[in-house]
Design a protein around this motif. Structure first.
Motif, PDB file in Angstrom:
ATOM      1  N   UNK A 195       0.870  -1.616  -0.135  1.00  0.00           N
ATOM      2  CA  UNK A 195      -0.423   0.110   0.115  1.00  0.00           C
ATOM      3  C   UNK A 195       0.936   0.997   0.564  1.00  0.00           C
ATOM      4  N   UNK A 196       0.350   1.900  -0.963  1.00  0.00           N
ATOM      5  CA  UNK A 196       0.879   3.438  -0.914  1.00  0.00           C
ATOM      6  C   UNK A 196       0.497   4.307  -0.510  1.00  0.00           C
ATOM      7  N   UNK A 197       0.833   4.960   1.101  1.00  0.00           N
ATOM      8  CA  UNK A 197       0.197   5.594   1.887  1.00  0.00           C
ATOM      9  C   UNK A 197       1.015   7.496   1.812  1.00  0.00           C
ATOM     10  N   UNK A 198       0.383   8.498   1.747  1.00  0.00           N
ATOM     11  CA  UNK A 198       1.018   9.611   2.097  1.00  0.00           C
ATOM     12  C   UNK A 198       1.341   9.930   3.531  1.00  0.00           C
ATOM     13  N   UNK A 199       2.905  10.602   3.444  1.00  0.00           N
ATOM     14  CA  UNK A 199       2.999  10.224   4.976  1.00  0.00           C
ATOM     15  C   UNK A 199       2.293  11.686   5.413  1.00  0.00           C
ATOM     16  N   UNK A 200       1.844  12.761   4.625  1.00  0.00           N
ATOM     17  CA  UNK A 200       1.308  13.823   5.156  1.00  0.00           C
ATOM     18  C   UNK A 200       0.029  13.181   6.171  1.00  0.00           C
ATOM     19  N   UNK A 201      -0.903  12.129   4.913  1.00  0.00           N
ATOM     20  CA  UNK A 201      -2.113  11.690   6.084  1.00  0.00           C
ATOM     21  C   UNK A 201      -2.250  10.970   7.647  1.00  0.00           C
ATOM     22  N   UNK A 202      -1.144  10.191   6.633  1.00  0.00           N
ATOM     23  CA  UNK A 202      -1.008   9.377   8.915  1.00  0.00           C
ATOM     24  C   UNK A 202      -0.342  10.361   9.839  1.00  0.00           C
ATOM     25  N   UNK A 203       0.004  11.248   8.958  1.00  0.00           N
ATOM     26  CA  UNK A 203       0.832  12.557  10.120  1.00  0.00           C
ATOM     27  C   UNK A 203      -0.327  13.658  10.423  1.00  0.00           C
ATOM     28  N   UNK A 204      -1.114  13.542   9.633  1.00  0.00           N
ATOM     29  CA  UNK A 204      -2.121  14.150   9.906  1.00  0.00           C
ATOM     30  C   UNK A 204      -3.546  12.888  11.435  1.00  0.00           C
ATOM     31  N   UNK A 205      -3.029  12.501  10.928  1.00  0.00           N
ATOM     32  CA  UNK A 205      -3.999  11.543  11.816  1.00  0.00           C
ATOM     33  C   UNK A 205      -3.793  11.464  12.727  1.00  0.00           C
ATOM     34  N   UNK A 206      -2.154  11.781  13.579  1.00  0.00           N
ATOM     35  CA  UNK A 206      -1.796  11.608  14.726  1.00  0.00           C
ATOM     36  C   UNK A 206      -1.581  13.251  15.077  1.00  0.00           C
ATOM     37  N   UNK A 207      -1.986  13.595  14.449  1.00  0.00           N
ATOM     38  CA  UNK A 207      -1.987  15.090  15.496  1.00  0.00           C
ATOM     39  C   UNK A 207      -3.521  15.482  15.176  1.00  0.00           C
ATOM     40  N   UNK A 208      -4.483  14.225  15.327  1.00  0.00           N
ATOM     41  CA  UNK A 208      -5.784  14.758  15.624  1.00  0.00           C
ATOM     42  C   UNK A 208      -5.770  14.911  16.452  1.00  0.00           C
ATOM     43  N   UNK A 209      -4.765  13.945  17.234  1.00  0.00           N
ATOM     44  CA  UNK A 209      -4.660  13.191  18.500  1.00  0.00           C
ATOM     45  C   UNK A 209      -4.412  14.677  19.236  1.00  0.00           C
ATOM     46  N   UNK A 210      -5.235  14.495  20.592  1.00  0.00           N
ATOM     47  CA  UNK A 210      -5.188  15.714  21.791  1.00  0.00           C
ATOM     48  C   UNK A 210      -3.693  16.182  21.768  1.00  0.00           C
ATOM     49  N   UNK A 211      -2.857  14.290  22.309  1.00  0.00           N
ATOM     50  CA  UNK A 211      -1.500  15.341  22.869  1.00  0.00           C
ATOM     51  C   UNK A 211      -0.357  15.965  22.051  1.00  0.00           C
ATOM     52  N   UNK A 212      -0.903  15.647  20.386  1.00  0.00           N
ATOM     53  CA  UNK A 212       0.148  16.111  19.714  1.00  0.00           C
ATOM     54  C   UNK A 212       0.157  16.992  19.075  1.00  0.00           C
ATOM     55  N   UNK A 213       1.441  17.447  19.376  1.00  0.00           N
ATOM     56  CA  UNK A 213       1.544  19.003  18.311  1.00  0.00           C
ATOM     57  C   UNK A 213       2.042  18.875  16.964  1.00  0.00           C
ATOM     58  N   UNK A 214       3.377  18.056  17.168  1.00  0.00           N
ATOM     59  CA  UNK A 214       3.648  18.062  15.693  1.00  0.00           C
ATOM     60  C   UNK A 214       3.896  16.353  15.123  1.00  0.00           C
ATOM     61  N   UNK A 215       3.878  15.833  14.071  1.00  0.00           N
ATOM     62  CA  UNK A 215       4.326  15.038  13.635  1.00  0.00           C
ATOM     63  C   UNK A 215       5.222  14.151  11.887  1.00  0.00           C
ATOM     64  N   UNK A 216       6.020  13.822  12.107  1.00  0.00           N
ATOM     65  CA  UNK A 216       6.237  13.221  10.975  1.00  0.00           C
ATOM     66  C   UNK A 216       7.166  11.676  10.841  1.00  0.00           C
ATOM     67  N   UNK A 217       6.250  11.325   9.740  1.00  0.00           N
ATOM     68  CA  UNK A 217       6.268   9.533   9.668  1.00  0.00           C
ATOM     69  C   UNK A 217       7.368   9.814   8.908  1.00  0.00           C
ATOM     70  N   UNK A 218       8.267   8.580   8.712  1.00  0.00           N
ATOM     71  CA  UNK A 218       8.155   7.932   7.503  1.00  0.00           C
ATOM     72  C   UNK A 218       8.787   6.570   8.487  1.00  0.00           C
ATOM     73  N   UNK A 219       9.565   5.553   6.629  1.00  0.00           N
ATOM     74  CA  UNK A 219       8.698   4.080   6.579  1.00  0.00           C
ATOM     75  C   UNK A 219      10.654   4.289   6.916  1.00  0.00           C
ATOM     76  N   UNK A 220      10.871   2.531   7.640  1.00  0.00           N
ATOM     77  CA  UNK A 220      12.294   1.932   7.546  1.00  0.00           C
ATOM     78  C   UNK A 220      11.656   0.747   7.236  1.00  0.00           C
TER      79      UNK A 220
END
Ligand code: 7RM
Length: 648
Positions: A528-553
């Motif tokens: 599955x090819x996923x956009x980093x931005x969408x996963x980050x956006x989901x993380x940031x929608x959690x109340x505890x999170x200010x910023x997120x950066x998502x990468x693949x390893x």
């Protein structure tokens, strides 16, 4: 295979208020549609008409010559000058005494320049450049703090036809050296220092270090700003104030061919050396002029503030050339947004009665983190329009901006564009477009944007793919300085005849574009090819999170696994429980396939100096590799070290 799956769906929509619409420059969907159709069907008529709104020394013969594609020639045969467009054209009427630049230094000192005063300063400094032998075609490097002299220097270079190459005042000596050498610059303009968080940033000392072996630089102009001590190279160095005191203010604009170079601006590639993006005179000005006018709906009584630094393209197009071409009052601020307190921006908005504010998602997320109490202390009721640029804005931050800064009354223009495009390409028109949190919405006039698959076939609604532009536009780059092959290769080789922007996107059923981030950053999890931005956006929608950066390893099982770096706000404490909660949150918001295999808490994320997250560096950290990549654009080196330390 080539497509990017889009997993986040935002359904909120905000049409402009009736009050905003009624007073806007473009106020009906019919008018927008008619102009947009004309701009695509008959670009010659459309762009020819707009270009004739600006002053010409000699009229152009042809609107577009695309026979040398991918190097366009716009308004061929015409002659003009950027300083004529941005300054002289306002000097005959009532705008002569209107404030052009309303500047505030970090310590709180204020200077205003009317258009008449700006014109005199520009002509004087243009003569000072000439007196030191700088002539048409010579490249001039500018490494300055955000003081009025920076705008004056840019316009003075334009006046004598010397392309400027502005280097952001936070770059290192090595970065200056590389850019001065690559551009073949023969003069440099700097300052003793600039105020940053209460201290003078020693710009002149950094220039001295950069120029130790630079034989071709004959002159360094130095503005006295902080009165910090500087070394002096006799014969090379000249105080700005001495040079302008000796210069008179009569300096006719150099007649520049439409296609003469106006400036170079270096942008970092993901690998290799920075690219000197080359912009020419008339097309660039027409693009900056028209987008400023319609996207920011500029009026004579607006007080317009773009918070970018002039060292970035945003500052070139939307502090200097675009707004001044429209005769606007432009606010310029020297310092940090949290100096001396986290409400400094809002204090500036109140004090100078700012009506239009243009800033970046990275700044908006910082303001959210600092807390609502800071903007709440100030009167923001003069604001009527807000803008963002630089990165995809997550819906959380968009809604916060709308509510807390815009008082639910200001439209938000989320503007997608690049150093290469010169001007805004995809954007709402504030009096017409129903905006959606996270979408840059529709292509601007003359922009033929599409989302295509790996073969260049256009995709259907909501299918994620690659963003391309199918027609030339006036403010497009004309090349990479000294490297025509790299220009073709980078932007035009992937799909012959199409400009490849390097961003992923989808277009929804209403024709609105959702930018999904750089395609180099796309994640590939179990096919599955996923956009980093969408996963980050989901993380940031959690109340505890200010910023997120998502990468693949790399992952043996899934090919790639998602590794998320997050910073938490005042409301959250890093813990194993929070880590599990965040993984679960993403699984619920997007689906199990996007569930991060790993969540790492970080104090800060590695960003470029213009605020973009550098995911390629995080990829190395996630994979446990030493980085061998270009880190010269990194804002804060210690962030990388701290992130690596976290691994132990
Ligand atoms: C103006 C500027 C260009 C890259 C571009 C995108 C990203 C910029 C937006 C955006 C989503 C936006 N020039 N980008 N604006 N992504 N929405 N509104 O930033 O040359 O420095 O960067 O920035 O990836 O390709 S730039």
């Amino acid at each position: 295979m080539s497509q990017i799956e889009s997993v986040l769906h935002e359904t909120r929509s905000f049409p402009p208020s009736e009050a905003f619409r009624a007073a806007a420059r473009i106020s009906s969907a019919e008018e927008y549609e008619r102009l947009y159709r004309e701009s695509l069907d008959d670009p010659e008529a459309f762009w020819g008409r707009i270009a004739r709104e600006l002053p010409w020394i000699e009229p152009f013969e042809e609107v577009l010559d695309w026979s040398g594609a991918p190097v366009a020639r716009w308004f061929t045969g015409g002659k003009t000058n950027a300083s004529l467009v941005c300054v002289d054209r306002h000097l005959d009427g009532p705008r002569a005494d209107k404030t052009a630049i309303l500047w505030e230094g970090e310590p709180g000192d204020v200077r205003t320049l009317t258009y008449a005063e700006l014109g005199a300063e520009v002509r004087r400094f243009a003569n000072a450049l000439k007196a030191r032998g700088v002539k048409k075609g010579d490249r001039v490097a500018i490494y300055m703090p955000m003081v009025p002299e920076l705008a004056i220097a840019v316009l003075a270079c334009a006046r004598i036809g010397a392309p400027h190459s502005v280097i952001f005042g936070g770059f290192s000596a090595q970065s200056i050296k590389d850019r001065v050498e690559d551009g073949g610059c023969t003069a440099v303009i700097t300052a003793d220092g600039g105020w940053r968080r209460g201290k003078p940033l020693p710009l002149k000392a950094t220039v001295d270090e950069a120029l130790v072996h630079a034989k071709d630089v004959h002159t360094v102009f130095c503005v006295r700003r902080c009165e910090n001590d500087v070394d002096w190279v006799e014969g090379r160095d000249v105080w700005w104030h001495d040079a302008v005191a000796a210069a008179d203010d009569d300096c006719p604009p150099e007649p520049m061919d439409s296609e003469d170079t106006l400036f170079l601006l270096y942008t970092s590639g993901s690998t290799g050396k920075p690219k000197g993006i080359q912009h020419t005179t008339a097309g660039y000005l027409v693009g900056a002029y028209l987008t400023s006018r319609y996207v920011f709906d500029l009026r004579d009584d607006d007080v317009y503030w773009c918070t970018a630094d002039i060292g970035w393209v945003t500052g070139h197009s939307y502090i200097v050339y675009g707004p001044l071409a429209n005769g606007a009052t432009v606010v310029m601020y020297e310092g940090a947004p949290n100096e001396p307190h986290p409400g400094r921006f809002w204090e500036l908005v109140q004090k100078h009665k700012v009506t239009v504010l243009y800033t970046a998602p990275t700044a908006i997320r910082a303001f959210m983190k600092w807390g609502d109490e800071h903007p709440a202390k100030f009167d923001l009721s003069t604001l009527r329009l807000l803008g963002t640029v630089g990165e995809p804005i997550n819906p959380e931050a968009w809604m916060w901006y709308r509510r807390t800064i815009g008082g639910e009354r200001c439209p938000i223009v989320d503007t997608w564009w690049q150093t290469e495009t010169g001007a805004i390409m995809i954007t709402p028109l504030p009096g017409v477009t129903a905006t959606k949190p996270g979408s840059a919405t529709r292509p601007f006039f003359g922009v033929d944007a599409a989302v295509v698959d790996e073969e260049g076939n256009e995709l259907g609604p909501n299918e994620g793919g690659l963003l391309v532009l199918r027609k030339p536009w006036p403010s497009m780059l004309r090349g990479i300085w000294g490297d025509p092959e790299r220009y073709r290769e980078t932007y035009w080789s992937r799909f012959p005849g199409l400009y490849f922007a390097g961003d992923g996107a989808r277009k929804d059923e209403d024709g609105c574009f959702w930018i999904m981030g750089r395609v180099d950053d796309v994640l590939n999890v179990s096919g599955h090819r996923l956009s980093t931005m969408e996963v980050e956006s989901a993380l940031v929608s959690h109340e505890a999170v200010v910023e997120a950066a998502v990468v693949a390893r790399p992952d043996e099982l899934t090919g790639e696994a998602i590794c998320a770096f997050v910073t938490v706000g005042a409301g959250g404490e890093p813990s194993d429980a929070l880590r599990d909660a965040l993984k679960e949150h993403v699984a619920v918001e997007i689906g199990k396939l996007a569930r991060p295999a790993e969540v790492r808490f970080a104090e800060a994320l590695p960003k470029t100096r213009s605020g973009k997250i550098m995911r390629r560096l995080l990829r190395d950290i996630a994979a446990g590799r030493e980085t061998v990549q270009d880190t010269t654009t990194l804002e804060d080196y210690s962030v990388l070290a701290r992130l690596r330390g976290d691994e132990e």
